[in-house]
Design an enzyme around this catalytic site. Structure first.
Site, PDB file in Angstrom:
ATOM      1  N   ASP A   1       0.873  -1.208   0.029  1.00  0.00           N
ATOM      2  CA  ASP A   1      -0.197   0.104   0.066  1.00  0.00           C
ATOM      3  C   ASP A   1       0.970   1.175  -0.293  1.00  0.00           C
ATOM      4  O   ASP A   1       1.854   1.639   0.906  1.00  0.00           O
ATOM      5  CB  ASP A   1      -0.875   0.070   1.266  1.00  0.00           C
ATOM      6  CG  ASP A   1      -2.005   1.160   1.341  1.00  0.00           C
ATOM      7  OD1 ASP A   1      -1.872   1.749   0.299  1.00  0.00           O
ATOM      8  OD2 ASP A   1      -2.883   0.900   2.062  1.00  0.00           O
TER       9      ASP A   1
ATOM     10  N   GLU B   1      -2.335   1.285  -4.774  1.00  0.00           N
ATOM     11  CA  GLU B   1      -1.922   2.665  -4.849  1.00  0.00           C
ATOM     12  C   GLU B   1      -3.096   3.724  -5.683  1.00  0.00           C
ATOM     13  O   GLU B   1      -2.751   4.510  -6.326  1.00  0.00           O
ATOM     14  CB  GLU B   1      -0.782   2.801  -5.673  1.00  0.00           C
ATOM     15  CG  GLU B   1      -0.153   1.807  -6.708  1.00  0.00           C
ATOM     16  CD  GLU B   1      -0.843   2.433  -8.207  1.00  0.00           C
ATOM     17  OE1 GLU B   1      -2.238   2.141  -8.091  1.00  0.00           O
ATOM     18  OE2 GLU B   1      -0.384   3.100  -8.718  1.00  0.00           O
TER      19      GLU B   1
ATOM     20  N   GLY C   1      -5.042   3.319  -7.878  1.00  0.00           N
ATOM     21  CA  GLY C   1      -5.176   3.545  -9.230  1.00  0.00           C
ATOM     22  C   GLY C   1      -4.268   4.791 -10.099  1.00  0.00           C
ATOM     23  O   GLY C   1      -4.481   5.189 -11.071  1.00  0.00           O
TER      24      GLY C   1
ATOM     25  N   ASP D   1     -10.737   4.047  -1.623  1.00  0.00           N
ATOM     26  CA  ASP D   1     -11.395   3.224  -0.649  1.00  0.00           C
ATOM     27  C   ASP D   1     -12.782   3.619  -1.096  1.00  0.00           C
ATOM     28  O   ASP D   1     -13.300   4.364  -1.581  1.00  0.00           O
ATOM     29  CB  ASP D   1     -10.816   3.722   0.749  1.00  0.00           C
ATOM     30  CG  ASP D   1      -9.477   3.102   1.113  1.00  0.00           C
ATOM     31  OD1 ASP D   1      -8.627   2.654   0.122  1.00  0.00           O
ATOM     32  OD2 ASP D   1      -9.192   3.346   2.249  1.00  0.00           O
TER      33      ASP D   1
HETATM   34  C1  GLA Z   1      -5.446   2.419   2.693  1.00  0.00           C
HETATM   35  C2  GLA Z   1      -5.935   1.176   1.646  1.00  0.00           C
HETATM   36  C3  GLA Z   1      -6.914   0.141   2.549  1.00  0.00           C
HETATM   37  C4  GLA Z   1      -6.282  -0.242   3.668  1.00  0.00           C
HETATM   38  C5  GLA Z   1      -5.814   0.942   4.460  1.00  0.00           C
HETATM   39  C6  GLA Z   1      -4.967   0.439   5.860  1.00  0.00           C
HETATM   40  O1  GLA Z   1      -6.534   3.396   2.826  1.00  0.00           O
HETATM   41  O2  GLA Z   1      -6.394   1.924   0.695  1.00  0.00           O
HETATM   42  O3  GLA Z   1      -7.336  -0.868   1.634  1.00  0.00           O
HETATM   43  O4  GLA Z   1      -5.227  -1.097   3.443  1.00  0.00           O
HETATM   44  O5  GLA Z   1      -5.277   1.930   3.792  1.00  0.00           O
HETATM   45  O6  GLA Z   1      -4.445   1.559   6.600  1.00  0.00           O
END
Ligand code: GLA
Length: 388
Positions: A154, A191, A193, A214
């Site tokens: 991530d 990341e 997109g 998200d």
């Molecule tokens: C980001 C990711 C999520 C999750 C959180 C964890 O927001 O997009 O899917 O993994 O971090 O902190």
């Protein structure tokens, strides 16, 4: 044999020997992972950071007991917040909520399931835990030693140490490290997109990549994201998939119609199906939606073709995915406020003049129709069909 001929024979043999050393080896590893879109469960939306070893074991138990494993769910993934400190050698350790990662991996494997963890190319994860920056090879080896099968990686604080244009290189570092870890580990990029990841994801060893931010816990958000995925279909295929984030079925105030919309659309998109609700608490209806074998078969179809939109009229949206047996999966989606009839024309689907139509959520053959098929679709809902 004359001399030039002998020369050429040797040259050709030499090239064959070289090829057999390099490409098949690299390809064998890539080819074995994520041949179909990955199916599994992840801690994030259900637990956020309040997650422990025993929660993860309980979810693995549930996945076996509630039939999800039997329909193909396989990965049990710990998202953010499992990390502790590095020791004096730089080796990453888990925090006190996860006393023994190797033992947890063994437990998950003993259930016939696979084990996933999470990290970041930056110094810190999004929740502020230890990331893998500068420790990529070491972490990949540690994960392999724990029996890890899946890494979600991530971006988070990597934005502080890399320029956007260095994203591909940063992801390749871990991709290479995983390949050299001695264990096949599915590589899942997160990341959001950025940097048109679908163009370079496969070249850094990625098996899936997030195409979006998200999803939150709301229909409005996931439908906006899901219906925006059209056009990315040419970048998905066996071994590498577009990932519009996890399934929200069983979370928030999402209704059964809305849940069917997400699972249908994600299946038509050949997206990874990663559930995230606490499986001890999901309703029987949510569980049935997560586990519908005919809809999952669309997602997992061996042709591995991501579907696309074939018609859009106001809030009425029709998507189609070609399947390996020559039939077509079709989703009639109603994004409007009231139930509406939706008509799909067979010429748009590409099934000839008449087609046998099956309703997948109802598990019912509806008969053979000529030229078109019409169904009434509930608000925020879907009718999912298979046509031949
Ligand atoms: C980001 C990711 C999520 C999750 C959180 C964890 O927001 O997009 O899917 O993994 O971090 O902190």
């Amino acid at each position: 044999m004359n001399r030039p001929l002998i020369h050429w024979t040797f040259r050709v043999m030499f090239i064959f020997i070289l090829l057999s050393f390099y490409s098949p080896r690299a390809m064998a590893q890539e080819a074995d992972i994520a041949i179909k879109p990955p199916l599994g469960w992840n801690t994030w939306y259900g637990y956020l950071c309040k997650v422990t070893d025993s929660d993860v074991r309980a979810q693995a138990d549930m996945m076996v007991a509630n039939g999800m494993k039997a329909v193909g769910y396989e990965y049990v993934n710990i998202d953010d917040c499992w990390q502790g400190q590095r020791d004096s050698e730089g080796v990453i350790h888990s925090n006190s909520n996860f006393p023994d990662m190797k033992a947890l991996g063994d437990y998950i494997h003993s259930k016939g399931l696979k084990f996933g963890v999470y990290s970041s190319p930056g110094p810190k994860t999004c929740a502020g835990y230890e990331g893998s920056y500068g420790h990529e090879d070491q972490d990949a080896k540690t994960y392999a030693g724990w029996g890890v099968d899946f890494l979600k990686y991530d971006w988070c604080s990597a934005a502080d140490v890399y320029k956007p244009s260095e994203m591909e290189t940063a992801y390749k570092k871990m991709g290479d490290a995983l390949r050299q870890s001695g264990r096949p580990i599915l590589y899942s990029l997160c990341e959001y997109g950025l940097q048109r990841v679908w163009l370079w994801g496969p070249s850094v060893g990625a098996n899936m990549w997030r195409t979006t931010g998200d999803l939150d816990y709301k229909y409005d958000r996931f439908s906006l994201v899901g219906f925006e995925q059209n056009g990315l279909e040419r970048f998905a295929g066996p071994g590498h998939w577009n990932d519009p984030d996890m399934l929200l079925v069983g979370l928030g105030k999402i209704t059964d119609d809305e849940s069917r919309t997400q699972v249908s659309l994600w299946s038509l998109l050949a997206a990874p199906l990663i559930a995230s609700a606490d499986l001890r608490k999901v309703s029987a209806a949510s569980l049935a939606i997560l586990s519908n074998p005919e809809v999952i078969a669309v997602d997992q179809d061996p042709a591995g073709i991501q579907g696309r939109r074939i018609s859009e009229e106001g809030p009425l949206d029709i998507w189609m995915k070609p399947l390996a047996d020559g039939s077509k999966a079709v989703g009639l989606f109603n994004r409007g406020e009231d139930a509406e009839p939706i008509t799909v024309y067979f010429k748009d689907v590409g099934v000839g003049e008449s087609a046998a139509v099956r309703d997948l959520w109802a598990a019912k053959d509806l008969g053979t129709f000529k030229d078109s098929f019409t169904a009434t679709v509930p608000r925020n809902g879907v009718v999912m069909l298979r046509m031949k």
